[in-house]
Design an enzyme around this catalytic site. Structure first.
Site, PDB file in Angstrom:
ATOM      1  N   CYS A   2       0.827  -1.199   0.000  1.00  0.00           N
ATOM      2  CA  CYS A   2       0.000   0.000   0.000  1.00  0.00           C
ATOM      3  C   CYS A   2       0.869   1.260   0.000  1.00  0.00           C
ATOM      4  O   CYS A   2       1.900   1.320   0.666  1.00  0.00           O
ATOM      5  CB  CYS A   2      -0.967   0.050   1.170  1.00  0.00           C
ATOM      6  SG  CYS A   2      -2.149  -1.298   1.230  1.00  0.00           S
ATOM      7  N   ARG A  27       3.823  -0.052  -4.803  1.00  0.00           N
ATOM      8  CA  ARG A  27       3.547  -0.646  -3.502  1.00  0.00           C
ATOM      9  C   ARG A  27       2.198  -1.374  -3.461  1.00  0.00           C
ATOM     10  O   ARG A  27       1.880  -2.040  -2.471  1.00  0.00           O
ATOM     11  CB  ARG A  27       3.552   0.445  -2.411  1.00  0.00           C
ATOM     12  CG  ARG A  27       4.856   1.196  -2.293  1.00  0.00           C
ATOM     13  CD  ARG A  27       4.762   2.254  -1.209  1.00  0.00           C
ATOM     14  NE  ARG A  27       4.587   1.651   0.093  1.00  0.00           N
ATOM     15  CZ  ARG A  27       5.572   1.277   0.892  1.00  0.00           C
ATOM     16  NH1 ARG A  27       6.825   1.439   0.505  1.00  0.00           N
ATOM     17  NH2 ARG A  27       5.332   0.741   2.068  1.00  0.00           N
ATOM     18  N   ASN A 100      -1.686   1.836   5.859  1.00  0.00           N
ATOM     19  CA  ASN A 100      -0.823   0.776   5.332  1.00  0.00           C
ATOM     20  C   ASN A 100      -0.425  -0.097   6.510  1.00  0.00           C
ATOM     21  O   ASN A 100       0.156   0.386   7.475  1.00  0.00           O
ATOM     22  CB  ASN A 100       0.426   1.376   4.675  1.00  0.00           C
ATOM     23  CG  ASN A 100       1.462   0.318   4.319  1.00  0.00           C
ATOM     24  OD1 ASN A 100       1.118  -0.827   4.032  1.00  0.00           O
ATOM     25  ND2 ASN A 100       2.728   0.706   4.332  1.00  0.00           N
ATOM     26  N   GLU A 493       7.681 -14.270 -11.580  1.00  0.00           N
ATOM     27  CA  GLU A 493       7.148 -13.000 -11.068  1.00  0.00           C
ATOM     28  C   GLU A 493       6.468 -12.173 -12.147  1.00  0.00           C
ATOM     29  O   GLU A 493       5.389 -11.618 -11.922  1.00  0.00           O
ATOM     30  CB  GLU A 493       8.291 -12.149 -10.483  1.00  0.00           C
ATOM     31  CG  GLU A 493       8.647 -12.438  -9.048  1.00  0.00           C
ATOM     32  CD  GLU A 493       9.715 -11.477  -8.556  1.00  0.00           C
ATOM     33  OE1 GLU A 493       9.534 -10.919  -7.472  1.00  0.00           O
ATOM     34  OE2 GLU A 493      10.728 -11.268  -9.248  1.00  0.00           O
TER      35      GLU A 493
END
Length: 613
Positions: A2, A27, A100, A493
C-alpha cells in the site's frame, strides 16, 4: 504494501496527491482513492483498479481543496473493490483515514463497536480504526489528535496512517508503527508519504517517524511529534539525497528495463569510495566498529526474503569461502517463528532492498533480544531496518521502482563481497595476491555487465522462441545455484510462467522426471571448479531431449556443442560470477513477459515493499 500520501498547505492538493500515487503505485495497485477537504466539506473518491482508473473516475468531479489524503492499495483484508478501497470514513462521515499495515485485533474491536450500534460498510480493518477514533473523540470529549493517540494504544499490529477531519480543516495527523512513513517539510506546507518519492519534487527536508510516534501537521507551518504514550519528541530533520531523474523512466519503456541497464552504474556506486584497487584495500565504514565482532563471530546468520534471500545465499558462499566463518541463510518469515538458537557472539546480517520488509524487521527484533550483533544491508536511507540495526551498509543502487528486483540483487551481492573481503583480510584467511586479484576483478565488473547488456537483441530473439513455454527449469552449481533460483523467480514474477531453480546435481533426484522436448532448461555453466560436473548435468538433460539454454563463459566450445542455445558472458572470478551471469536471465524474463503482454513493472498480486506479514 500500500502507498499512502497526504498534503496540507496552500496549494491545490489533488495534483500533488495523484502524482504521489503514481510514484507509490509499485507498492500496490488493487484500488486507489483520494479524500479532499475544503470549507468543512469532505469529498472522497475511490475505485477498484489502478491510479489511472481513479483519474478517470474523478473527471469533472469537485477536486478542489488544499488538504487531502490518497491511497493505492495492496489488498489484505477484503477483496479489491470500490467499497474496500481507501480512504475510509467514520460513522458520521466527518473523519477520513488511509492505512498501510494490518490491525491484528480488528475483529475484537469491531465486535465491540457493533455492540454499540456502529455500522460497517467494508471488510477492512482500516474502517474499524476510523470508527474507533471517532468513538473515542465523542465519548471522551477529546481533540482529534488525542483520539488518534488513545486509539493507537488500543490496537495491535502494524500501521502507517494519515487522518483528516471536517472538524479539523487546518490539521493533518500521521502515525506509524512497523510500516514506513516520512514527512516532508516545506514553506508552511507538509507532505506525508510511504516513502520519499512523492516528496522529492517539493522539498528536500524530511522527518522519518519512528515507531509509535504520531505527528500533528498544521496549515500555519507548525508541527508537533509525540509518542502514543504522550511524550513529546524532538524531530530530526534530514536532507533527501534523491533526485527526480531517478524516478522517471528516462526513455525506457519500463522501469524494469531501465533498472537492468542501470546496473553498471549501481554496482560501481555500491563500491565507490569503499574499494581502492591501487591501495589494495576495502573499507566499509558502516561496519568498521564491528570488524572484530565479525572476526570473532561463532557464525553469521543472514535473514532476508525473496531476491534478497538469493543474494544472501551468495553471501554464504563468500563468507565461508573467503573469511572461513560458518553461515546460515534463513527466510526471515520462518526464522522468527522457529524459536531459533541464537548466541551473543552470532552476527545477524539483515538484507532488504526497501529496508521496510516486515518479516525481516521481526527477525531483527528477535535476534536483538538474544544479544546478537545486527548488521543491515539496504538501499533506502532512513528506512526502518537502517534504524533498527546496530551498523550496516547502504547499497547506493538508487530508487528501484520495478516490482521485480534487479539492480538491488547485484548491488547487495557487491556489498556482501566487499564485506567478506574486508573481514577475510582482517582475519588473515585470504592471501594478499588473491585479495588484490578479487579487488581488480570487482573493479572490472561494471564494464563486463555493460558487455552483457549489449547482447540484449540476441536475448530478445531467444525470448521470442520460448515466450509460450508453460514451465522452465533453471540449474546451477556452487556460486551459480542462487542465480538459478533468482532467474526462476524473475520469470514467474513477471511472466506468470511456472519456473523452478535447482542445484544441477539435484536434478536427477526428482526434477529430471519433468524433462522432455517441451521443457526449456536454463543452465548456468560458466567456468569454475564445478564446470565439468555441470557439463555432465547438461549431458543428462540432452539425453532426455530437454531444450537447453546455456549461459557460458565467452569462448566456451564444449557446452556450445551440447546446448540448443548459448548466451555468452565475460569471464570473471567464480566469486563474482553471480553478478555477471544473472544479467542475461533478467533480460530473458523481461522480454518474455513483454511478449506475453504482461505488466512488467506491476505484476499481478505483487507489491514492491512487503510491510505486512
Amino acid at each position: 504494501m500500500c502507498g499512502i500520501v497526504g498534503y496540507i498547505g496552500e496549494r491545490d492538493a489533488y495534483p500533488i496527491l495523484i502524482k504521489g500515487l503514481h510514484r507509490l503505485e509499485y507498492r500496490g495497485y488493487d484500488s486507489a482513492g483520494v479524500a479532499l477537504l475544503t470549507d468543512h466539506h469532505l469529498n472522497v473518491y475511490k475505485c477498484k483498479g489502478k491510479v489511472s482508473k481513479l483519474e478517470e473516475f474523478v473527471h469533472q468531479k469537485d477536486i478542489s481543496g488544499t488538504v487531502g489524503i490518497a491511497h493505492t492499495r495492496w489488498a489484505t483484508h477484503g477483496e479489491p473493490n470500490d467499497i474496500n478501497a481507501h480512504p475510509h470514513f467514520s460513522e458520521s462521515g466527518n473523519i477520513a483515514i488511509i492505512h498501510n499495515g494490518i490491525i491484528e485485533n480488528y475483529l475484537s474491536i469491531k465486535k465491540e463497536l457493533k455492540n454499540r450500534n456502529y455500522k460497517f460498510k467494508s471488510e477492512t480493518d482500516t474502517e474499524v480504526l476510523a470508527h474507533l477514533i471517532e468513538d473515542i473523540k465523542i465519548n471522551e470529549s477529546v481533540s482529534l489528535p488525542e483520539a488518534v493517540r488513545i486509539a493507537l494504544n488500543q490496537v495491535i499490529g502494524a500501521y502507517a496512517i494519515v487522518v483528516i477531519s471536517k472538524d479539523n480543516p487546518n490539521e493533518i495527523i500521521a502515525a506509524k508503527k512497523g510500516s514506513p512513513l516520512v514527512i516532508g517539510i516545506g514553506e508552511k506546507e507538509f507532505f506525508v508519504a510511504s516513502d520519499a518519492t512523492p516528496i522529492v519534487g517539493y522539498t528536500k527536508n524530511v522527518v522519518y517517524l519512528a515507531d509509535e510516534e504520531f505527528a500533528v501537521l498544521r496549515r500555519d507551518g507548525t508541527f508537533t511529534i509525540k509518542t502514543i504514550k504522550n511524550q513529546t519528541t524532538t524531530p530530526y530533520i534530514e536532507e533527501l539525497e534523491m533526485n527526480l531523474e531517478a524516478l522517471e523512466k528516462g526513455g525506457f519503456p519500463h522501469f524494469m528495463l531501465k533498472e537492468i541497464y542501470e546496473q553498471p552504474r549501481s554496482i560501481r556506486d555500491s563500491f565507490r569510495g569503499r574499494l581502492d584497487v591501487n591501495g589494495a584495500s576495502v573499507r566499509l565504514g558502516g561496519i568498521a566498529e564491528y570488524e572484530k565482532t565479525f572476526v570473532n563471530a561463532q557464525r553469521i546468520i543472514i535473514v532476508a526474503c525473496g531476491t534478497s534471500w538469493h543474494a544472501g545465499l551468495v553471501g554464504e558462499y563468500l563468507f565461508e569461502d573467503l573469511a572461513r566463518i560458518p553461515v546460515e541463510v534463513e527466510y526471515a518469515s520462518e526464522f522468527r517463528y522457529r524459536n531459533p538458537v541464537i548466541h551473543e557472539n552470532d552476527v545477524i546480517i539483515a538484507i532488504s532492498q526497501s529496508g521496510e520488509t516486515a518479516d525481516t524487521l521481526a527477525a531483527i527484533t528477535l535476534a536483538k533480544s538474544k544479544g546478537a550483533t545486527i548488521i543491515g544491508i539496504c538501499n533506502v536511507v532512513g528506512s526502518s531496518i537502517a534504524r533498527a540495526t546496530q551498523a550496516g551498509s547502504y547499497t547506493h543502487a538508487g530508487p528501484e521502482i520495478g516490482v521485480a528486483s534487479t539492480k538491488a540483487f547485484t548491488a547487495q551481492i557487491t556489498i556482501l563481497t566487499l564485506m567478506a573481503l574486508q573481514i577475510a583480510r582482517a582475519k588473515g584467511t585470504l592471501s594478499k595476491s588473491k585479495f588484490h586479484e578479487l579487488l581488480q576483478e570487482l573493479d572490472a565488473i561494471p564494464e563486463k555487465v555493460q558487455r552483457v547488456l549489449e547482447k540484449n537483441r540476441e536475448i530478445e530473439a531467444l525470448a521470442e522462441i520460448f515466450k509460450d513455454a508453460r514451465n522452465f527449469l533453471y540449474l546451477g552449481r556452487g556460486y551459480t545455484f542462487p542465480v538459478a533460483l533468482e532467474g526462476a523467480l524473475k520469470l514467474k514474477e513477471i511472466s506468470y510462467i511456472h519456473a523452478e531453480g535447482y542445484p544441477a546435481a539435484e536434478m536427477k533426484h526428482g526434477p529430471i522426471a519433468l524433462i522432455d522436448k517441451d521443457m526449456p532448461v536454463v543452465v548456468i555453466a560458466t567456468q569454475g571448479p564445478s564446470y565439468e560436473k555441470v557439463v555432465s548435468n547438461i549431458q543428462e538433460v540432452r539425453a532426455r531431449k530437454g531444450n537447453i539454454i546455456a549461459v557460458v563463459t565467452e569462448g566456451d566450445t564444449t557446452v556450445k556443442d551440447l546446448a540448443n542455445y548459448v548466451l555468452e558472458v565475460p569471464e570473471t572470478d567464480e566469486h563474482l560470477s553471480p553478478i555477471i551471469s544473472v544479467i542475461p536471465l533478467q533480460l530473458l524474463s523481461y522480454h518474455i513477459a513483454v511478449m506475453r503482454g504482461c505488466n512488467v513493472d506491476q505484476p499481478r498480486n505483487l507489491a514492491k515493499s512487503v510491510t505486512v506479514e
